[in-house]
Design an enzyme around this catalytic site. Structure first.
Site, mmCIF file in Angstrom:
data_model
loop_
_atom_site.group_PDB
_atom_site.id
_atom_site.type_symbol
_atom_site.label_atom_id
_atom_site.label_comp_id
_atom_site.label_asym_id
_atom_site.label_seq_id
_atom_site.Cartn_x
_atom_site.Cartn_y
_atom_site.Cartn_z
ATOM 1 N N GLY A 224 -4.836 4.039 -2.449
ATOM 2 C CA GLY A 224 -3.433 3.622 -2.484
ATOM 3 C C GLY A 224 -3.054 3.229 -3.896
ATOM 4 O O GLY A 224 -3.682 3.658 -4.861
ATOM 5 N N SER A 225 -2.045 2.391 -4.002
ATOM 6 C CA SER A 225 -1.509 2.084 -5.329
ATOM 7 C C SER A 225 -2.390 1.070 -6.068
ATOM 8 O O SER A 225 -3.121 0.292 -5.450
ATOM 9 C CB SER A 225 -0.093 1.531 -5.185
ATOM 10 O OG SER A 225 -0.147 0.306 -4.491
ATOM 11 N N THR A 226 -2.279 1.054 -7.382
ATOM 12 C CA THR A 226 -3.064 0.122 -8.196
ATOM 13 C C THR A 226 -2.713 -1.337 -7.883
ATOM 14 O O THR A 226 -3.633 -2.161 -7.730
ATOM 15 C CB THR A 226 -2.892 0.473 -9.694
ATOM 16 O OG1 THR A 226 -3.374 1.812 -9.878
ATOM 17 C CG2 THR A 226 -3.679 -0.468 -10.591
ATOM 18 N N THR A 228 -1.798 -2.713 -5.069
ATOM 19 C CA THR A 228 -2.461 -3.103 -3.812
ATOM 20 C C THR A 228 -3.969 -3.180 -4.026
ATOM 21 O O THR A 228 -4.632 -4.078 -3.498
ATOM 22 C CB THR A 228 -2.117 -2.112 -2.668
ATOM 23 O OG1 THR A 228 -0.702 -1.984 -2.590
ATOM 24 C CG2 THR A 228 -2.635 -2.598 -1.335
ATOM 25 N N GLY A 229 -4.519 -2.271 -4.821
ATOM 26 C CA GLY A 229 -5.954 -2.306 -5.135
ATOM 27 C C GLY A 229 -6.342 -3.626 -5.792
ATOM 28 O O GLY A 229 -7.393 -4.200 -5.489
ATOM 29 N N GLU A 246 -9.648 3.941 -4.797
ATOM 30 C CA GLU A 246 -9.057 5.171 -5.350
ATOM 31 C C GLU A 246 -7.577 4.887 -5.534
ATOM 32 O O GLU A 246 -6.820 4.830 -4.563
ATOM 33 C CB GLU A 246 -9.246 6.345 -4.375
ATOM 34 C CG GLU A 246 -10.699 6.711 -4.101
ATOM 35 C CD GLU A 246 -11.367 7.427 -5.262
ATOM 36 O OE1 GLU A 246 -10.735 7.624 -6.326
ATOM 37 O OE2 GLU A 246 -12.543 7.787 -5.111
ATOM 38 N N CYS A 280 -2.141 12.118 -5.532
ATOM 39 C CA CYS A 280 -2.644 11.227 -6.584
ATOM 40 C C CYS A 280 -3.051 12.025 -7.809
ATOM 41 O O CYS A 280 -2.624 11.729 -8.915
ATOM 42 C CB CYS A 280 -3.810 10.405 -6.051
ATOM 43 S SG CYS A 280 -5.096 11.415 -5.332
HETATM 44 P P1 NAD Z 1 0.095 1.417 -1.005
HETATM 45 O O1 NAD Z 1 -0.816 0.727 -1.958
HETATM 46 O O2 NAD Z 1 1.490 0.936 -0.899
HETATM 47 O O3 NAD Z 1 -0.480 1.372 0.479
HETATM 48 C C1 NAD Z 1 -1.755 1.888 0.803
HETATM 49 C C2 NAD Z 1 -2.298 1.170 2.021
HETATM 50 O O4 NAD Z 1 -2.501 -0.213 1.711
HETATM 51 C C3 NAD Z 1 -1.398 1.197 3.241
HETATM 52 O O5 NAD Z 1 -2.204 1.427 4.384
HETATM 53 C C4 NAD Z 1 -0.816 -0.207 3.285
HETATM 54 O O6 NAD Z 1 -0.461 -0.612 4.575
HETATM 55 C C5 NAD Z 1 -1.978 -1.038 2.780
HETATM 56 N N1 NAD Z 1 -1.640 -2.350 2.218
HETATM 57 C C6 NAD Z 1 -0.419 -2.827 1.859
HETATM 58 N N2 NAD Z 1 -0.531 -4.093 1.367
HETATM 59 C C7 NAD Z 1 -1.854 -4.401 1.407
HETATM 60 C C8 NAD Z 1 -2.612 -5.550 1.011
HETATM 61 N N3 NAD Z 1 -2.041 -6.612 0.447
HETATM 62 N N4 NAD Z 1 -3.937 -5.516 1.193
HETATM 63 C C9 NAD Z 1 -4.551 -4.440 1.735
HETATM 64 N N5 NAD Z 1 -3.886 -3.318 2.112
HETATM 65 C C10 NAD Z 1 -2.549 -3.308 1.962
HETATM 66 O O7 NAD Z 1 0.037 2.958 -1.425
HETATM 67 P P2 NAD Z 1 0.892 4.176 -0.826
HETATM 68 O O8 NAD Z 1 2.303 4.023 -1.301
HETATM 69 O O9 NAD Z 1 0.624 4.324 0.631
HETATM 70 O O10 NAD Z 1 0.225 5.444 -1.544
HETATM 71 C C11 NAD Z 1 0.634 5.941 -2.767
HETATM 72 C C12 NAD Z 1 -0.309 5.506 -3.877
HETATM 73 O O11 NAD Z 1 -1.639 5.875 -3.545
HETATM 74 C C13 NAD Z 1 -0.026 6.166 -5.211
HETATM 75 O O12 NAD Z 1 -0.127 5.214 -6.256
HETATM 76 C C14 NAD Z 1 -1.141 7.191 -5.341
HETATM 77 O O13 NAD Z 1 -1.462 7.567 -6.655
HETATM 78 C C15 NAD Z 1 -2.260 6.484 -4.678
HETATM 79 N N6 NAD Z 1 -3.275 7.454 -4.221
HETATM 80 C C16 NAD Z 1 -4.463 7.498 -4.884
HETATM 81 C C17 NAD Z 1 -5.430 8.430 -4.512
HETATM 82 C C18 NAD Z 1 -6.753 8.510 -5.217
HETATM 83 O O14 NAD Z 1 -7.647 9.175 -4.716
HETATM 84 N N7 NAD Z 1 -6.938 7.845 -6.359
HETATM 85 C C19 NAD Z 1 -5.167 9.309 -3.453
HETATM 86 C C20 NAD Z 1 -3.944 9.230 -2.786
HETATM 87 C C21 NAD Z 1 -3.002 8.278 -3.183
#
Ligand code: NAD
Length: 468
Positions: A224-226, A228-229, A246, A280
């Site tokens: 997911g997004s940086t 949130t990571g 990731e 991504c």
């Molecule tokens: P996001 O970070 O908004 O959400 C990802 C997940 O995290 C969702 O399931 C969400 O419900 C959960 N989440 C939300 N808040 C949280 C918290 N505080 N703690 C734990 N989990 C929480 O990301 P998104 O908008 O769903 O996805 C898009 C992003 O993902 C882009 O930045 C993209 O580059 C990245 N991405 C990276 C890869 C990779 O392999 N590096 C692959 C696909 C997407």
């Protein structure tokens, strides 16, 4: 309306409250899913913990055979899974779309089943024998994004199970349907509790955040997004969880002066526009040498105009809508900033509903937000350059480093430049072609750890050294 329950301990659980899932191409509600409580998350983790001793005690051969059965289940339901992906996420059935995603889920499952986890003998001499063993961790928590919902779920689940762990997965609130169905059909052949799923709208309770802090989850694999990571890392710190993160990227492509513009146009286009740019590791900015800039732009433009965008369930459609309204607003804002200082070659305007017109803008520089930020839309900003070292410095300027590409007819020269890019994967004359035997991960703020191959599998284990 589809009504798919959560799977906890092998049972279907409806949840106390539900939330709706919408088709981004039509705006229609297509499904209703459970809004899990913290108590339901605890039940899912307990079920996974209970199933762990028996699952981890299986022989390697038995776990391989079990995962092969999962591949058969996914293959049997491949068509339905692909349709659900298109309906909830928007990518078309055709082209590099949801049929491809569902097929990749099957292929990744089969490949992961085939991986071995041998004991490594570090020393075997008169002084003694030293062995390196890989031990499963316990319960692995998986948190997935909305852009490739099924494929990423499979990337998380399969290596965790193959290594002997049990799993609780939480999909994105925007695209839970294909993962719910996949987990349901896989549970038909798995022991109860080995694979569980909880869904949440992230409003009433933040289940992802609770997973990061959960004392009985030993590892989080997150895509997911940086931002949130970063929160997950903080939440996971007190329980010392293992993490694979990731995260976001802003991939650069560099076109060298010796290319044939027409020959590379298709690779460039799909490298940037696959899944309407919501990938991504797809190309988010393109640096083109001055001597070929106009010819590359023309070849890209000629191709881009022929690629149909629309409802991905319809025949012939190759590009879909943006999946979420927030994403649409973000792309609209960044494109407006790009259009204000660059030269719009194509698009530049939002379309109807959640569709954003295919957009190519040139004469931009690294300070423009459309270049500096991860835009995640069907948009390609182009930057003209005259010196290769300068292009490389611009490509490496930002604090993320997921993927990159070099385009040239001289593979050796391209390879030397590739090795100077600050990112986890670099492709020559291609962008984003991942494969299950090659580790994939990010440098800098694009993440920690890798997925795929032996290295990705081993991230689901702790090392134990036996001196005997
Ligand atoms: P996001 O970070 O908004 O959400 C990802 C997940 O995290 C969702 O399931 C969400 O419900 C959960 N989440 C939300 N808040 C949280 C918290 N505080 N703690 C734990 N989990 C929480 O990301 P998104 O908008 O769903 O996805 C898009 C992003 O993902 C882009 O930045 C993209 O580059 C990245 N991405 C990276 C890869 C990779 O392999 N590096 C692959 C696909 C997407």
């Amino acid at each position: 309306m589809l009504d798919l329950g959560m799977t906890i301990g092998g049972r279907q659980v409806a949840g106390q409250t539900t939330f709706a899932i919408f088709n981004p191409a039509t705006g229609e509600a297509i499904g209703s899913v459970a809004n899990a409580s913290i108590d339901e998350l605890d039940r899912a983790v307990s079920a996974a913990k209970l199933a762990y001793p028996a699952w981890s005690a299986l022989s390697d051969a038995d776990r391989k055979a079990a995962i092969d059965k999962l591949a058969i289940q996914l293959e049997t339901h491949q068509q339905k899974l692909a349709q659900l992906i298109t309906q909830e996420q928007g990518k078309p059935l055709a082209g590099p779309g949801s049929n491809f995603e569902a097929g990749a889920a099957v292929a990744w499952t089969r490949y992961t089943a085939s991986l071995d986890m041998p004991v490594k003998v570090l020393q075997d001499t008169n002084e003694g024998r030293v062995e390196l063993h890989r031990k499963s961790l316990g319960v692995v928590g998986s948190i997935t994004p909305w852009n490739w919902p099924l494929m990423i779920a499979i990337w998380h689940i399969m290596p965790a199970l193959r290594a002997g762990n049990t799993v609780v997965i939480k999909p994105s609130p925007f695209t839970p349907l294909s993962t719910l169905l996949a987990v349901q059909v896989m549970n038909e052949v798995l022991p109860a509790g080995v694979l569980n799923i909880v869904t949440s709208d992230d409003q009433e309770a933040n289940i992802g955040a609770a997973m990061a802090q959960h004392p009985d989850i030993r590892k989080i694999v997150f895509t997911g997004s940086t931002p949130t990571g970063e929160k997950i890392m903080q939440g996971a710190s007190t329980t010392m969880k293992r993490l694979t993160l990731e995260l976001g990227g802003n991939d650069a492509g560099i076109v060298l002066p010796d290319v044939d513009p027409t020959a590379i146009a298709e690779g460039l286009f799909w490298g940037a526009f696959i899944n309407s740019g919501q990938t991504c590791a797809c190309m988010k900015r393109l640096y083109v040498h001055d001597s070929v800039h106009d010819a590359v732009c023309e070849a890209l433009l000629n191709l881009a105009k022929t690629i149909p965008m629309g409802n991905g369930m319809d025949d012939g459609i190759l590009l879909g809508p943006l999946t979420t309204i927030n994403q649409y607003a973000k792309v609209s804002d960044l494109v407006a900033q790009g259009a204000a200082s660059g030269k719009v070659l194509l698009g530049g305007e939002p379309g109807k509903g959640q569709f954003f017109n295919t957009t190519i803008i040139t004469e931009l520089d690294n300070r423009n937000s459309l270049v500096a930020e991860e835009q995640f839309g069907p948009v390609l900003p182009i930057i003209r350059y005259s010196d290769t070292d300068e292009a490389l410095a611009l490509a490496n300027e930002f604090d993320v480093g997921l993927g990159g590409s070099i385009w040239s007819s001289d593979t050796q020269a391209a390879k030397s430049l590739a090795m100077r890019m600050e990112c986890g994967s670099v492709w020559v004359n291609n962008h984003g072609a991942i494969q299950p035997n090659a580790p994939f991960g990010g440098m800098k703020k694009s993440g920690i750890g890798v997925e795929f191959g032996e290295e990705g599998l081993f991230e689901n284990t702790d090392m134990q050294v036996i001196f005997a």
